[in-house]
Design a protein around this motif. Structure first.
Motif, PDB file in Angstrom:
ATOM      1  N   TRP A  51       0.798  -1.227   0.000  1.00 34.29           N
ATOM      2  CA  TRP A  51       0.000   0.000   0.000  1.00 34.29           C
ATOM      3  C   TRP A  51       0.829   1.275   0.000  1.00 34.29           C
ATOM      4  N   GLY A  52       2.109   1.177   0.296  1.00 32.67           N
ATOM      5  CA  GLY A  52       2.934   2.382   0.346  1.00 32.67           C
ATOM      6  C   GLY A  52       2.407   3.357   1.394  1.00 32.67           C
ATOM      7  N   GLU A  53       2.161   4.591   0.963  1.00 33.27           N
ATOM      8  CA  GLU A  53       1.651   5.613   1.895  1.00 33.27           C
ATOM      9  C   GLU A  53       0.134   5.567   2.025  1.00 33.27           C
ATOM     10  N   SER A  54      -0.527   4.777   1.199  1.00 32.45           N
ATOM     11  CA  SER A  54      -2.000   4.701   1.246  1.00 32.45           C
ATOM     12  C   SER A  54      -2.445   3.500   2.079  1.00 32.45           C
ATOM     13  N   VAL A  55      -1.971   3.431   3.305  1.00 31.67           N
ATOM     14  CA  VAL A  55      -2.279   2.290   4.168  1.00 31.67           C
ATOM     15  C   VAL A  55      -3.745   2.331   4.602  1.00 31.67           C
ATOM     16  N   PRO A  56      -4.471   1.193   4.495  1.00 33.37           N
ATOM     17  CA  PRO A  56      -5.866   1.177   4.937  1.00 33.37           C
ATOM     18  C   PRO A  56      -5.968   1.326   6.450  1.00 33.37           C
ATOM     19  N   ASP A  57      -7.162   1.724   6.921  1.00 32.61           N
ATOM     20  CA  ASP A  57      -7.357   1.961   8.349  1.00 32.61           C
ATOM     21  C   ASP A  57      -7.040   0.716   9.171  1.00 32.61           C
ATOM     22  N   ASN A  58      -7.610  -0.412   8.790  1.00 33.63           N
ATOM     23  CA  ASN A  58      -7.366  -1.652   9.534  1.00 33.63           C
ATOM     24  C   ASN A  58      -6.385  -2.503   8.722  1.00 33.63           C
ATOM     25  N   GLN A  59      -5.125  -2.117   8.783  1.00 36.49           N
ATOM     26  CA  GLN A  59      -4.133  -2.745   7.910  1.00 36.49           C
ATOM     27  C   GLN A  59      -3.925  -4.214   8.211  1.00 36.49           C
ATOM     28  N   ALA A  60      -4.004  -4.614   9.479  1.00 38.28           N
ATOM     29  CA  ALA A  60      -3.795  -6.024   9.831  1.00 38.28           C
ATOM     30  C   ALA A  60      -4.865  -6.898   9.193  1.00 38.28           C
ATOM     31  N   ASN A  61      -6.120  -6.468   9.289  1.00 32.40           N
ATOM     32  CA  ASN A  61      -7.208  -7.241   8.691  1.00 32.40           C
ATOM     33  C   ASN A  61      -7.131  -7.239   7.170  1.00 32.40           C
ATOM     34  N   ALA A  62      -6.747  -6.099   6.603  1.00 30.25           N
ATOM     35  CA  ALA A  62      -6.642  -6.008   5.147  1.00 30.25           C
ATOM     36  C   ALA A  62      -5.553  -6.946   4.634  1.00 30.25           C
ATOM     37  N   LEU A  63      -4.406  -6.970   5.334  1.00 28.99           N
ATOM     38  CA  LEU A  63      -3.330  -7.867   4.919  1.00 28.99           C
ATOM     39  C   LEU A  63      -3.759  -9.318   5.067  1.00 28.99           C
ATOM     40  N   GLN A  64      -4.392  -9.652   6.181  1.00 27.59           N
ATOM     41  CA  GLN A  64      -4.812 -11.029   6.406  1.00 27.59           C
ATOM     42  C   GLN A  64      -5.825 -11.475   5.358  1.00 27.59           C
ATOM     43  N   ALA A  65      -6.664 -10.563   4.916  1.00 29.65           N
ATOM     44  CA  ALA A  65      -7.646 -10.903   3.886  1.00 29.65           C
ATOM     45  C   ALA A  65      -6.943 -11.259   2.581  1.00 29.65           C
ATOM     46  N   HIS A  66      -5.905 -10.511   2.251  1.00 28.73           N
ATOM     47  CA  HIS A  66      -5.171 -10.800   1.020  1.00 28.73           C
ATOM     48  C   HIS A  66      -4.357 -12.086   1.135  1.00 28.73           C
ATOM     49  N   VAL A  67      -3.805 -12.332   2.302  1.00 27.86           N
ATOM     50  CA  VAL A  67      -3.070 -13.580   2.507  1.00 27.86           C
ATOM     51  C   VAL A  67      -4.016 -14.774   2.393  1.00 27.86           C
ATOM     52  N   SER A  68      -5.195 -14.675   2.996  1.00 29.65           N
ATOM     53  CA  SER A  68      -6.174 -15.761   2.910  1.00 29.65           C
ATOM     54  C   SER A  68      -6.618 -15.992   1.469  1.00 29.65           C
ATOM     55  N   ARG A  69      -6.783 -14.905   0.730  1.00 38.24           N
ATOM     56  CA  ARG A  69      -7.170 -15.028  -0.674  1.00 38.24           C
ATOM     57  C   ARG A  69      -6.073 -15.735  -1.468  1.00 38.24           C
ATOM     58  N   LEU A  70      -4.818 -15.398  -1.180  1.00 36.43           N
ATOM     59  CA  LEU A  70      -3.704 -16.050  -1.871  1.00 36.43           C
ATOM     60  C   LEU A  70      -3.637 -17.526  -1.512  1.00 36.43           C
ATOM     61  N   ARG A  71      -3.863 -17.849  -0.258  1.00 30.96           N
ATOM     62  CA  ARG A  71      -3.852 -19.258   0.162  1.00 30.96           C
ATOM     63  C   ARG A  71      -4.900 -20.055  -0.596  1.00 30.96           C
ATOM     64  N   ARG A  72      -6.096 -19.491  -0.711  1.00 36.15           N
ATOM     65  CA  ARG A  72      -7.168 -20.193  -1.418  1.00 36.15           C
ATOM     66  C   ARG A  72      -6.814 -20.378  -2.886  1.00 36.15           C
ATOM     67  N   LYS A  73      -6.219 -19.358  -3.476  1.00 36.53           N
ATOM     68  CA  LYS A  73      -5.834 -19.434  -4.889  1.00 36.53           C
ATOM     69  C   LYS A  73      -4.807 -20.536  -5.107  1.00 36.53           C
ATOM     70  N   LEU A  74      -3.767 -20.572  -4.275  1.00 38.08           N
ATOM     71  CA  LEU A  74      -2.716 -21.579  -4.435  1.00 38.08           C
ATOM     72  C   LEU A  74      -3.241 -22.979  -4.122  1.00 38.08           C
ATOM     73  N   LYS A  75      -4.144 -23.083  -3.168  1.00 38.45           N
ATOM     74  CA  LYS A  75      -4.737 -24.382  -2.839  1.00 38.45           C
ATOM     75  C   LYS A  75      -5.540 -24.912  -4.014  1.00 38.45           C
TER      76      LYS A  75
END
Length: 264
Positions: A51-75
């Motif tokens: 995100w660079g300087e445009s970090v979302p408000d709830n960055q931990a949840n946003a990152l975890q959502a993308h990680v979960s999406r990547l896990r599902r894709k690779l699975k």
């Protein structure tokens, strides 16, 4: 088994063909984990990279959502794999990439192998590096560099690419292929005008092709460019090549039986 390619636009290939990683954030996430080459990446680093300087408000949840999406894709791409490729560690997130699964890692391994190869096996070295350089489909990440970590990795792989080119040109010159590599050497010197090794090799190839005046002209233009852009003089190695050309040093003429060029 998956194949990850970053020497060009990001590609993920399965046994049945290419798979799409959609969305800039997902691509940045995959690229960052790939260039870490099996080492965990902290959540803070991934957030900054994505995100660079445009970090979302709830960055931990946003990152975890993308990680979960990547896990599902690779699975979905590897339904038979018993554990996820993406794992969480105390120091961050890790993407498991086995040997032979990422083009950049294989490329670096080949360059290092070529660096320690015998100078007497010029033909084998030239062939090995030619195959390795063929892995490149364009700039690293296809011109989508991401953040600082990906940019640094891209610069590192690009440096290995130039080193591979130098080693391959050395091998080809030892084989006496001076005229055959002239066009490629001229292109490399044009694209990397301040890299003196390409200039040395081009001068040698020109001289050994019967073009002494052109070889000396390349040196004069290089000397002028170094002075105007960097305020420095040519290195001792480059000046030795010029001197060898002026005195028609027989050491300049090499073939497959020669060792690396040694100019007194």
């Amino acid at each position: 088994m998956l194949k990850f390619s970053i020497l060009g636009a990001l590609q993920v290939r399965t046994v049945s063909g290419p798979a799409e990683i959609s969305g800039d954030l997902q691509r940045t996430l995959v690229q960052t984990l790939l260039v870490s080459e099996g080492q965990p990446v902290s959540g803070e680093s991934l957030v900054e990279e994505m995100w660079g300087e445009s970090v979302p408000d709830n960055q931990a949840n946003a990152l975890q959502a993308h990680v979960s999406r990547l896990r599902r894709k690779l699975k979905a791409l590897e339904p038979g794999r018993p554990v996820s490729r993406v794992t969480i560690h105390p120091s961050g997130y890790r993407l498991t990439v086995d040997e032979g699964e990422m083009d950049a890692a294989e490329f670096v391994r080949t360059v290092r192998e070529a660096e320690s190869a015998s100078p007497y096996d010029a033909e084998g070295t030239a062939r090995m590096l030619g195959q390795a350089l063929a892995l490149w489909r364009g700039p690293v990440f296809g011109g989508f560099p991401g953040g600082t970590l990906c940019q640094l990795a891209g610069a590192r792989y690009e440096e290995y690419r130039m080193r591979a080119m130098e080693l391959r040109f050395d091998a080809e010159l030892r084989l006496g292929q001076h005229a055959a590599v002239l066009a490629e050497l001229a292109e490399a010197h044009t694209h990397y005008p301040l890299r003196e090794r390409f200039c040395e090799q081009l001068m040698i190839a020109l001289y050994c092709s019967g073009r002494q005046a052109d070889a000396l002209d390349v040196f004069r233009r290089m000397r002028r460019q170094l002075d105007e852009e960097l305020g420095i003089q040519p290195s001792p190695a480059l000046r030795r090549v010029e001197s060898a050309i002026l005195r028609h040093d027989p050491a300049l003429v090499r073939d497959a039986r020669s060792t690396l060029l040694q100019i007194a």
